[in-house]
Design a protein around this motif. Structure first.
Motif, mmCIF file in Angstrom:
data_model
loop_
_atom_site.group_PDB
_atom_site.id
_atom_site.type_symbol
_atom_site.label_atom_id
_atom_site.label_comp_id
_atom_site.label_asym_id
_atom_site.label_seq_id
_atom_site.Cartn_x
_atom_site.Cartn_y
_atom_site.Cartn_z
ATOM 1 N N LYS A 53 0.824 -1.210 0.000
ATOM 2 C CA LYS A 53 0.000 0.000 0.000
ATOM 3 C C LYS A 53 0.859 1.261 0.000
ATOM 4 N N ILE A 54 1.902 1.251 0.820
ATOM 5 C CA ILE A 54 2.772 2.422 0.930
ATOM 6 C C ILE A 54 3.454 2.703 -0.401
ATOM 7 N N ALA A 55 3.992 1.647 -1.020
ATOM 8 C CA ALA A 55 4.680 1.807 -2.301
ATOM 9 C C ALA A 55 3.712 2.282 -3.384
ATOM 10 N N LYS A 56 2.536 1.656 -3.438
ATOM 11 C CA LYS A 56 1.543 2.034 -4.446
ATOM 12 C C LYS A 56 1.108 3.482 -4.277
ATOM 13 N N ASN A 57 0.842 3.892 -3.038
ATOM 14 C CA ASN A 57 0.427 5.268 -2.764
ATOM 15 C C ASN A 57 1.529 6.269 -3.093
ATOM 16 N N ALA A 58 2.794 5.801 -3.017
ATOM 17 C CA ALA A 58 3.940 6.667 -3.342
ATOM 18 C C ALA A 58 4.246 6.666 -4.832
ATOM 19 N N GLY A 59 3.573 5.794 -5.567
ATOM 20 C CA GLY A 59 3.764 5.743 -7.009
ATOM 21 C C GLY A 59 5.012 5.008 -7.447
ATOM 22 N N ILE A 60 5.441 4.016 -6.662
ATOM 23 C CA ILE A 60 6.624 3.243 -7.023
ATOM 24 C C ILE A 60 6.310 1.751 -6.929
ATOM 25 N N ALA A 61 7.179 0.925 -7.514
ATOM 26 C CA ALA A 61 7.005 -0.522 -7.452
ATOM 27 C C ALA A 61 7.399 -1.025 -6.068
ATOM 28 N N GLN A 62 6.671 -2.028 -5.560
ATOM 29 C CA GLN A 62 6.938 -2.512 -4.206
ATOM 30 C C GLN A 62 8.391 -2.937 -3.977
ATOM 31 N N PRO A 63 9.062 -3.625 -4.930
ATOM 32 C CA PRO A 63 10.456 -4.024 -4.678
ATOM 33 C C PRO A 63 11.380 -2.852 -4.334
ATOM 34 N N SER A 64 11.036 -1.651 -4.812
ATOM 35 C CA SER A 64 11.856 -0.476 -4.531
ATOM 36 C C SER A 64 11.837 -0.107 -3.051
ATOM 37 N N PHE A 65 10.807 -0.570 -2.349
ATOM 38 C CA PHE A 65 10.702 -0.286 -0.915
ATOM 39 C C PHE A 65 11.963 -0.734 -0.199
ATOM 40 N N TYR A 66 12.475 -1.915 -0.577
ATOM 41 C CA TYR A 66 13.624 -2.489 0.126
ATOM 42 C C TYR A 66 14.938 -1.783 -0.188
ATOM 43 N N ASN A 67 14.936 -0.907 -1.167
ATOM 44 C CA ASN A 67 16.123 -0.099 -1.431
ATOM 45 C C ASN A 67 16.274 1.023 -0.411
ATOM 46 N N HIS A 68 15.220 1.247 0.380
ATOM 47 C CA HIS A 68 15.211 2.372 1.321
ATOM 48 C C HIS A 68 14.972 1.941 2.770
ATOM 49 N N PHE A 69 14.207 0.871 2.954
ATOM 50 C CA PHE A 69 13.908 0.387 4.308
ATOM 51 C C PHE A 69 13.979 -1.135 4.330
ATOM 52 N N ASP A 70 14.533 -1.676 5.383
ATOM 53 C CA ASP A 70 14.643 -3.125 5.519
ATOM 54 C C ASP A 70 13.295 -3.786 5.752
ATOM 55 N N SER A 71 12.384 -3.047 6.371
ATOM 56 C CA SER A 71 11.088 -3.620 6.728
ATOM 57 C C SER A 71 10.087 -2.505 6.977
ATOM 58 N N LEU A 72 8.836 -2.898 7.117
ATOM 59 C CA LEU A 72 7.795 -1.932 7.472
ATOM 60 C C LEU A 72 8.086 -1.322 8.833
ATOM 61 N N GLU A 73 8.585 -2.142 9.753
ATOM 62 C CA GLU A 73 8.888 -1.653 11.092
ATOM 63 C C GLU A 73 9.979 -0.590 11.073
ATOM 64 N N SER A 74 11.008 -0.787 10.239
ATOM 65 C CA SER A 74 12.093 0.199 10.181
ATOM 66 C C SER A 74 11.583 1.528 9.644
ATOM 67 N N LEU A 75 10.644 1.492 8.692
ATOM 68 C CA LEU A 75 10.036 2.736 8.203
ATOM 69 C C LEU A 75 9.241 3.401 9.311
ATOM 70 N N GLN A 76 8.449 2.606 10.044
ATOM 71 C CA GLN A 76 7.660 3.167 11.144
ATOM 72 C C GLN A 76 8.561 3.782 12.212
ATOM 73 N N ASN A 77 9.671 3.123 12.492
ATOM 74 C CA ASN A 77 10.594 3.656 13.501
ATOM 75 C C ASN A 77 11.156 5.010 13.085
ATOM 76 N N GLU A 78 11.531 5.124 11.812
ATOM 77 C CA GLU A 78 12.065 6.408 11.343
ATOM 78 C C GLU A 78 10.990 7.484 11.349
ATOM 79 N N LEU A 79 9.799 7.130 10.897
ATOM 80 C CA LEU A 79 8.695 8.086 10.902
ATOM 81 C C LEU A 79 8.378 8.526 12.322
ATOM 82 N N SER A 80 8.425 7.586 13.251
ATOM 83 C CA SER A 80 8.166 7.880 14.654
ATOM 84 C C SER A 80 9.186 8.880 15.202
ATOM 85 N N GLU A 81 10.467 8.660 14.880
ATOM 86 C CA GLU A 81 11.513 9.555 15.357
ATOM 87 C C GLU A 81 11.336 10.962 14.795
ATOM 88 N N GLN A 82 10.965 11.061 13.522
ATOM 89 C CA GLN A 82 10.767 12.371 12.905
ATOM 90 C C GLN A 82 9.574 13.098 13.520
#
Length: 246
Positions: A53-82
């Motif tokens: 859902k996150i990748a689709k809403n961002a307009g990118i292919a899902q595999p590209s997600f892993y080029n930036h975050f190891d997991s959904l949790e790691s993205l949530q952790n960074e978003l939480s810190e910000q």
């Protein structure tokens, strides 16, 4: 007074010095993923989020997600810190200074400072009230999940929150408030115990969160809510300083 807009924090956080074209493209994609996740979380909560859902809403292919975050949790952790950083930073100094000066302030001066500090909190919450409500709800769930974490692990259940990331944000903010309160007391040359600080923060946070929701439901005005909170905080701080200060 500038207000905190959670939807703009990703833009601020990803500003960087001059970069190569490839680095700029990578930063732009990361930015899009974080912003997409924040939008989805505000609308659906953590349980409605997925990498797809996150990748689709961002307009990118899902595999590209892993080029930036190891997991959904790691993205949530960074978003939480910000979110935590951009929520607390503008008001940290104001709260510490108010506590430091508390015993020297007149009632009117305290009210003015407290009103200023609380207005910042209310402004931050109402910039994205859906996000605020989601964080409160998931914070309660995370507390319950922590109590049953061992059972979930034994049953092979993988929870999307895991007591971390966005589910832990409210708890982490409360811990930061305790640090801010302790700094103010130390500056005022007050002695205190951690349990006293935690109790004071829990009472204050519970009142603020409840009244923000009450304002959103139009049960009373924001000015009424802030006025009663100022009175309540004066009583709370007065009792604390009376017991703790030399």
């Amino acid at each position: 007074m500038d207000t905190f807009d959670p939807m703009n924090l990703i833009d601020i956080a990803t500003e960087m010095p001059k970069e190569s074209k490839r680095e700029r493209a990578k930063a732009k994609t990361r930015h899009a993923l974080l912003k997409s996740a924040l939008q989805l979380y505000s609308a659906e909560g953590a349980y409605g989020m997925s990498m797809n859902k996150i990748a689709k809403n961002a307009g990118i292919a899902q595999p590209s997600f892993y080029n930036h975050f190891d997991s959904l949790e790691s993205l949530q952790n960074e978003l939480s810190e910000q979110l935590k950083h951009h929520y607390l930073s503008p008001m940290r100094t104001a709260w510490i200074t108010m506590l430091k000066d508390y015993t020297t302030l007149t009632s009117e001066q305290f009210y003015q400072r407290c009103q200023y500090c609380l207005t910042m909190i209310f402004d931050a919450a109402f910039q994205n009230i859906e996000l605020f409500q989601r964080l409160i709800e998931d914070g309660l769930r995370a507390t319950t999940q922590a109590e049953h974490q061992e059972i979930c692990q034994k049953g092979g259940v993988t929870d999307r929150l895991s007591g971390k990331g966005l589910g832990r944000l409210i708890g982490e903010i409360k811990e930061s408030w305790a640090e801010i309160f302790a700094q103010g007391l130390t500056s005022a040359q007050c002695s205190f115990e951690a349990s006293q600080v935690n109790l004071c923060v829990d009472v204050a946070v519970a009142q603020v969160h409840e009244l923000i929701i009450g304002c959103h439901q139009e049960r009373y005005s924001r000015s009424q809510a802030i006025a009663i909170l100022c009175k309540n905080f004066d009583v709370l701080f007065s009792s604390f300083f009376h017991e703790s200060c030399h």
